[in-house]
Design a protein around this motif. Structure first.
Motif, PDB file in Angstrom:
ATOM      1  N   MET A  79      24.446  35.014 -25.745  1.00 29.67           N
ATOM      2  CA  MET A  79      25.121  33.771 -25.449  1.00 29.67           C
ATOM      3  C   MET A  79      25.414  32.931 -26.619  1.00 29.67           C
ATOM      4  O   MET A  79      26.296  32.471 -26.914  1.00 29.67           O
ATOM      5  CB  MET A  79      24.355  33.187 -24.283  1.00 29.67           C
ATOM      6  N   LYS A  82      28.042  34.779 -28.869  1.00 31.33           N
ATOM      7  CA  LYS A  82      29.281  34.647 -28.053  1.00 31.33           C
ATOM      8  C   LYS A  82      29.748  33.134 -28.800  1.00 31.33           C
ATOM      9  O   LYS A  82      30.904  33.169 -29.146  1.00 31.33           O
ATOM     10  CB  LYS A  82      29.260  34.964 -26.803  1.00 31.33           C
ATOM     11  N   PHE A  83      29.071  32.362 -28.501  1.00 36.53           N
ATOM     12  CA  PHE A  83      29.367  31.040 -28.760  1.00 36.53           C
ATOM     13  C   PHE A  83      29.811  30.843 -30.259  1.00 36.53           C
ATOM     14  O   PHE A  83      30.830  30.095 -30.620  1.00 36.53           O
ATOM     15  CB  PHE A  83      28.511  29.723 -28.296  1.00 36.53           C
ATOM     16  N   ASP A  86      32.977  32.048 -31.440  1.00 32.08           N
ATOM     17  CA  ASP A  86      34.015  31.160 -30.843  1.00 32.08           C
ATOM     18  C   ASP A  86      34.171  30.128 -32.067  1.00 32.08           C
ATOM     19  O   ASP A  86      35.242  29.838 -32.597  1.00 32.08           O
ATOM     20  CB  ASP A  86      33.868  30.540 -29.597  1.00 32.08           C
ATOM     21  N   SER A 138      35.485  25.952 -25.954  1.00 29.69           N
ATOM     22  CA  SER A 138      35.019  27.344 -25.428  1.00 29.69           C
ATOM     23  C   SER A 138      34.222  27.666 -24.254  1.00 29.69           C
ATOM     24  O   SER A 138      33.232  26.878 -23.725  1.00 29.69           O
ATOM     25  CB  SER A 138      33.804  27.408 -26.581  1.00 29.69           C
ATOM     26  N   ALA A 140      32.280  29.847 -23.726  1.00 24.78           N
ATOM     27  CA  ALA A 140      30.901  30.222 -23.865  1.00 24.78           C
ATOM     28  C   ALA A 140      30.070  28.803 -24.255  1.00 24.78           C
ATOM     29  O   ALA A 140      28.914  28.979 -23.709  1.00 24.78           O
ATOM     30  CB  ALA A 140      30.828  30.909 -25.424  1.00 24.78           C
ATOM     31  N   LYS A 143      29.104  27.675 -20.803  1.00 22.36           N
ATOM     32  CA  LYS A 143      27.969  28.367 -20.211  1.00 22.36           C
ATOM     33  C   LYS A 143      26.510  28.170 -20.795  1.00 22.36           C
ATOM     34  O   LYS A 143      25.536  28.090 -20.258  1.00 22.36           O
ATOM     35  CB  LYS A 143      28.241  29.705 -20.217  1.00 22.36           C
TER      36      LYS A 143
END
Length: 335
Positions: A79, A82-83, A86, A138, A140, A143
């Motif tokens: 997680m 992924k962020f 971005d 984003s 991500a 989340k």
């Protein structure tokens, strides 16, 4: 906005001007900030919606006594990666995106906050950079900031519908002087505010790590000359505020602690906890972090920049995230 709403808002503005807050309103304090909160009784009636990997009662006691908690190893590495991917896309190709960025360097005065397109790409990857509300772009980020283990704790301290207020992304330490959040990040109910500091890498001592004064959320509030909230007509400034916090915390013997947490750990702190950024002693050492501020729907029923406009809401794990009305074209562009 209706006539009644305009009259009500005008009355609130006049009240704030002539009767400024000197302390948080006791009638609207979150239950955990009230005298002798019954933590066991609260959890019996309000168990967490998610099965959390930490002892909620113990974390609530730490919050009540110390003004912060650390939730260890709760965010999965994919997680975070992924962020951060971005974020790397954003600063590598800023010409493709629209969002607000602040760079606190003299060369960008007097307009240090601009659309990301207006800054040199090299400056965006350096120090003194604050990427504002990147979560709106984003998915991500949305989340990450509403991970169920974070949401569970926020719902426990507020016992209200939680909303996202703002976010900041840092690559390097902020080196920001001591401060508390509530005078600057303000909602209709100033005490309905908490922040999460999500570590995107292991934090090193030479990176300018965050520090905080344990228990300082209970200290006497600073008066800016306009009450406890900073306003345009305030006669005291941020440096005077920092001086007050450092001296008062020393006088009251609140221990100063430096935050050295690991990737995937999350610090959540009270709006009145005094904290700041240490000096960076290794110029090349990053301090990758995602800082998120939260309030309640009761305290913030609208996007903070558009108090007269009904917000477009998204729901992530029971938390409302308001779309950014300034850059609607940028909502969820990174998926």
């Amino acid at each position: 906005m209706s006539l009644i709403q305009r009259v009500k808002r005008k009355a609130e503005a006049l009240k704030s001007q002539y009767f400024p807050l000197k302390e948080f309103d006791k009638s609207t304090l979150p239950w955990i900030d009230q005298d002798k909160p019954d933590i066991a009784g609260f959890l019996e009636k309000n168990p967490p919606r998610y099965d959390v990997p930490y002892d909620m009662a113990d974390k609530l006691r730490n919050w009540q006594q110390n003004g912060y908690v650390v939730l260890e190893n709760i965010i999965p590495e994919p997680m975070i990666d992924k962020f951060w991917g971005d974020f790397r896309e954003l600063v590598s190709h800023p010409e493709k995106y629209d969002l607000s960025v602040r760079i606190d360097l003299d060369e960008f005065k007097p307009n240090q906050e601009r659309n990301i397109k207006e800054f040199p790409k090299q400056a965006l990857q350096g120090k003194y950079v604050k990427i504002n509300d990147f979560h709106n772009s984003s998915v991500a980020g949305k989340k990450l900031m509403t991970h169920p283990y974070i949401v569970s704790f926020l719902e426990a301290i507020f016992n209200e519908k939680v909303v996202v207020m703002q976010s900041l992304v840092f690559m390097y330490g902020s080196q920001q002087p001591s401060h508390q959040d509530y005078p600057w990040v303000t909602a209709k109910i100033p005490s309905h505010l908490a922040a999460a500091w999500i570590a995107l890498e292991d934090i090193k001592i030479d990176s300018g790590p965050l520090y905080y004064y344990i228990g300082s959320h209970r200290m006497p509030k600073f008066n800016f000359g306009s009450g406890i909230l900073y306003k345009k007509d305030s006669t005291k400034n941020a440096l005077e505020f920092a001086d007050y916090l450092d001296k008062t915390c020393a006088e009251l013997k609140y221990p100063k602690e430096t935050l050295l947490i690991k990737k995937g750990d999350v610090l959540i702190w009270h709006s009145a906890l005094a904290h700041g950024g240490s000096m960076i002693t290794n110029p090349g050492q990053t301090r990758k972090s995602f800082v998120c501020h939260y309030s309640t729907e009761k305290a913030l029923p609208y996007h903070r920049n558009f108090p007269t406009q009904v917000p477009i809401k998204q729901d992530y794990n029971g938390v409302y995230i308001y779309n950014n009305p300034i850059f609607p074209q940028s909502e969820d562009v990174l998926k």
